[in-house]
Scaffold this motif. Structure first.
Motif, mmCIF file in Angstrom:
data_model
loop_
_atom_site.group_PDB
_atom_site.id
_atom_site.type_symbol
_atom_site.label_atom_id
_atom_site.label_comp_id
_atom_site.label_asym_id
_atom_site.label_seq_id
_atom_site.Cartn_x
_atom_site.Cartn_y
_atom_site.Cartn_z
ATOM 1 N N MET A 1 0.824 -1.205 0.000
ATOM 2 C CA MET A 1 0.000 0.000 0.000
ATOM 3 C C MET A 1 0.860 1.259 0.000
ATOM 4 O O MET A 1 0.522 2.259 -0.649
ATOM 5 C CB MET A 1 -0.924 -0.014 1.216
ATOM 6 N N TRP B 1 2.348 1.418 -3.763
ATOM 7 C CA TRP B 1 1.503 1.141 -4.917
ATOM 8 C C TRP B 1 1.482 2.306 -5.909
ATOM 9 O O TRP B 1 1.620 2.118 -7.117
ATOM 10 C CB TRP B 1 0.088 0.805 -4.446
ATOM 11 N N SER C 1 0.145 7.426 -1.257
ATOM 12 C CA SER C 1 -0.163 6.108 -1.804
ATOM 13 C C SER C 1 -0.944 5.271 -0.798
ATOM 14 O O SER C 1 -1.944 4.618 -1.147
ATOM 15 C CB SER C 1 1.131 5.389 -2.191
ATOM 16 N N CYS D 1 -4.820 3.827 -1.229
ATOM 17 C CA CYS D 1 -5.176 2.413 -1.121
ATOM 18 C C CYS D 1 -6.261 2.200 -0.070
ATOM 19 O O CYS D 1 -7.177 1.385 -0.267
ATOM 20 C CB CYS D 1 -3.943 1.581 -0.784
ATOM 21 N N ASN E 1 -9.585 3.045 -1.602
ATOM 22 C CA ASN E 1 -10.025 2.312 -2.792
ATOM 23 C C ASN E 1 -9.760 0.807 -2.688
ATOM 24 O O ASN E 1 -9.230 0.194 -3.616
ATOM 25 C CB ASN E 1 -9.311 2.872 -4.036
ATOM 26 N N PRO E 2 -10.145 0.185 -1.581
ATOM 27 C CA PRO E 2 -9.820 -1.241 -1.418
ATOM 28 C C PRO E 2 -10.525 -2.128 -2.438
ATOM 29 O O PRO E 2 -9.911 -3.054 -2.991
ATOM 30 C CB PRO E 2 -10.277 -1.545 0.009
ATOM 31 N N LEU F 1 -9.059 -1.791 -5.969
ATOM 32 C CA LEU F 1 -7.738 -2.411 -6.051
ATOM 33 C C LEU F 1 -7.832 -3.933 -6.029
ATOM 34 O O LEU F 1 -7.038 -4.622 -6.695
ATOM 35 C CB LEU F 1 -6.862 -1.923 -4.897
ATOM 36 N N SER G 1 -6.473 -6.103 -9.051
ATOM 37 C CA SER G 1 -5.440 -7.097 -8.802
ATOM 38 C C SER G 1 -5.850 -8.472 -9.323
ATOM 39 O O SER G 1 -5.029 -9.196 -9.906
ATOM 40 C CB SER G 1 -5.132 -7.178 -7.306
#
Length: 259
Positions: free
Chosen positions: A182, A185, A205, A209, A212-213, A216, A220
């Motif tokens: 995190m 990123w 950053s 993160c 915006n879990p 992401l 991912s």
């Protein structure tokens, strides 16, 4: 009645002004996006790849060659690779920014990070290397400690050692790894493209993160699927997937941090 107090200390807006980046502005706080943004980062970035596919393939081949050469040099190669990783990535991201501005992607963009923002990008690489060395020492020390306990009879069976690893060490390791990811990123994008100081970039950053879990996670999972598909045809698919990942890194940063 006059509410003005002549003895009241003056108040001023101490919030830093937004930083201009070309025609865009770096937000003081990162945006929070929906889960669907993770898909849009890949969907919107594909056009940036297919319009410059030949140059992208050449850049990717050169990047693979650099990593291969460094990989066959014991220890030193791994250190150099970690140090210049953000420098090379930053240069590629500068190339993606050039595409969005209407310019052509050039092979030289791979090395643009050595000319622009080199010191902070190298510092980011050194910080990354240091953290993972520390991470390895902690994990390695925990394993050594449990092995000593096993030899001294405090852990009577190998199953006890594995149980301790599963319930404690792996859980802590995963949490620490996620926290480190995190931090880094969006750090390279912020340093390379916005001249954000390294530690401020890490903080921004991490905050992005946290906000915006879901996006992401979706992103991912889609990246993992793309990498699997890219590996299947004799690794040739990576010549397209890797540029797509770089382009999506820029698009995600732009949607979260710029206006």
């Amino acid at each position: 009645m006059n509410d003005n107090n002549p003895y009241q200390p003056p108040q001023a807006d101490v919030k830093p002004p937004p930083v201009p980046v070309g025609n865009l502005t770096l937000l003081a706080e990162p945006r929070a996006l929906s889960a669907g943004a993770g898909l849009s980062w890949l969907a919107d970035s594909w056009a940036l790849v297919k319009s410059n596919l030949v140059v992208w393939v050449l850049i990717t081949l050169a990047l693979f060659a650099i990593q291969f050469v460094l990989g066959i040099v014991p220890v030193v190669g791994d250190i150099v690779s970690s140090l210049i990783g953000p420098v090379l990535t930053g240069g590629i991201l500068m190339g993606v920014r050039a595409i969005t501005a209407g310019d052509a992607l050039r092979f030289e963009h791979l090395f643009a990070g050595f000319k622009e923002n080199f010191a902070p990008l190298l510092g980011l690489g050194a910080l990354t290397l240091g953290i993972f060395i520390l991470f390895g020492i902690i994990i390695g020390g925990a394993f050594v400690g449990m092995n000593m306990d096993l030899m001294q009879g405090e852990l009577s069976r190998p199953e006890d050692l594995l149980s301790g690893v599963n319930t404690g060490l792996i859980a802590v390791g995963v949490i620490l790894l996620l926290l480190v990811m995190m931090l880094f990123w969006f750090a390279t994008q912020l340093v390379a493209l916005n001249n954000v100081p390294v530690f401020q970039a890490l903080s921004m950053s991490f905050k992005a993160c946290l906000r915006n879990p879901l996006a992401l996670i979706v992103y991912s999972l889609l990246l993992l699927l793309l990498l699997i598909l890219g590996v299947i045809p004799l690794l040739l698919g990576l010549l397209v997937v890797v540029p797509w990942i770089f382009a999506s890194m820029y698009v995600s940063y732009r949607q979260i941090f710029l206006k």
